[in-house]
Write an enzyme that holds these catalytic residues in place. Structure first.
Site, short mmCIF file in Angstrom:
data_model
loop_
_atom_site.label_atom_id
_atom_site.label_comp_id
_atom_site.label_asym_id
_atom_site.label_seq_id
_atom_site.Cartn_x
_atom_site.Cartn_y
_atom_site.Cartn_z
N ASP A 8 17.88 35.22 65.01
CA ASP A 8 18.70 34.91 66.18
C ASP A 8 17.95 33.91 67.05
O ASP A 8 16.96 33.30 66.61
CB ASP A 8 19.10 36.18 66.93
CG ASP A 8 17.96 36.86 67.68
OD1 ASP A 8 16.81 36.36 67.65
OD2 ASP A 8 18.21 37.89 68.32
N HIS A 9 18.39 33.78 68.28
CA HIS A 9 17.84 32.81 69.21
C HIS A 9 16.37 33.06 69.59
O HIS A 9 15.72 32.18 70.10
CB HIS A 9 18.69 32.75 70.48
CG HIS A 9 18.94 34.10 71.09
ND1 HIS A 9 19.97 34.91 70.68
CD2 HIS A 9 18.28 34.78 72.04
CE1 HIS A 9 19.94 36.03 71.37
NE2 HIS A 9 18.91 35.98 72.20
N CYS A 65 14.32 38.89 65.09
CA CYS A 65 15.00 38.90 66.39
C CYS A 65 13.94 39.24 67.44
O CYS A 65 12.76 39.37 67.11
CB CYS A 65 16.19 39.86 66.42
SG CYS A 65 15.83 41.62 66.50
N HIS A 98 4.89 52.14 50.08
CA HIS A 98 5.41 53.50 50.17
C HIS A 98 6.93 53.58 50.28
O HIS A 98 7.51 54.59 49.88
CB HIS A 98 4.80 54.23 51.37
CG HIS A 98 3.34 54.48 51.22
ND1 HIS A 98 2.64 55.24 52.12
CD2 HIS A 98 2.44 54.08 50.30
CE1 HIS A 98 1.37 55.31 51.75
NE2 HIS A 98 1.23 54.59 50.65
N ASN A 99 7.56 52.56 50.83
CA ASN A 99 9.01 52.63 51.07
C ASN A 99 9.81 51.66 50.22
O ASN A 99 11.03 51.65 50.30
CB ASN A 99 9.31 52.35 52.55
CG ASN A 99 8.51 53.23 53.48
OD1 ASN A 99 7.71 52.74 54.26
ND2 ASN A 99 8.68 54.55 53.37
#
Length: 142
Positions: A8-9, A65, A98-99
């Protein structure tokens, strides 16, 4: 390797630096982010990245973001996405190990561009460990 990126900005300078860094390493990048600091809605730039990852059009995704939270929440609405909010290289490594995170969410207002590049490199270079972690990853999806 092929990466999808969206911002985003709060993140056009981060995105530009990351894309330049990745392309210098020979990595193809699909850019879904804004190039200006004019206010925009981050979901408009995050959903396309998550879709690219979910559909297998790319290997991994990068979203940026201000806090990284909104982008991560948005990406994680997609069934096959595991977006991890990262603010250090160590957390980036653990997100992959791990994820099996497939998208890194970067908080532009709380990290430097150099830190972001280091986190991205760590994220892309770190493999999923599998094993006991696979069982946990399998339980993430409903």
């Amino acid at each position: 390797m092929k990466i999808s990126i969206g911002n985003d900005h709060a993140g056009p300078d981060y995105k530009k630096a990351i894309v330049k860094h990745l392309e210098a390493k020979g990595i193809e990048v699909i850019n879904h982010g804004t190039d200006t600091t004019d206010s925009v809605d981050y979901p408009d730039f995050v959903h396309p990245v998550a879709t690219d990852v979910e559909n297998g059009a790319v290997d991994l995704g990068i979203i940026i973001c201000g806090s990284g939270n909104g982008a991560a929440i948005t990406a994680n609405k997609h069934q096959k996405i595991r977006a991890a909010l990262c603010w250090t290289k160590e957390i980036s490594a653990l997100a992959r190990q791990h994820n099996n995170a497939n998208i890194i969410s970067i908080p532009a207002r709380y990290t430097s561009i150099q830190q972001a590049i280091e986190m991205v490199d760590t994220f892309l270079d770190t493999p999923f460990e599998g094993g006991r972690h696979q069982t946990r990853v399998d339980k993430m999806s409903c």
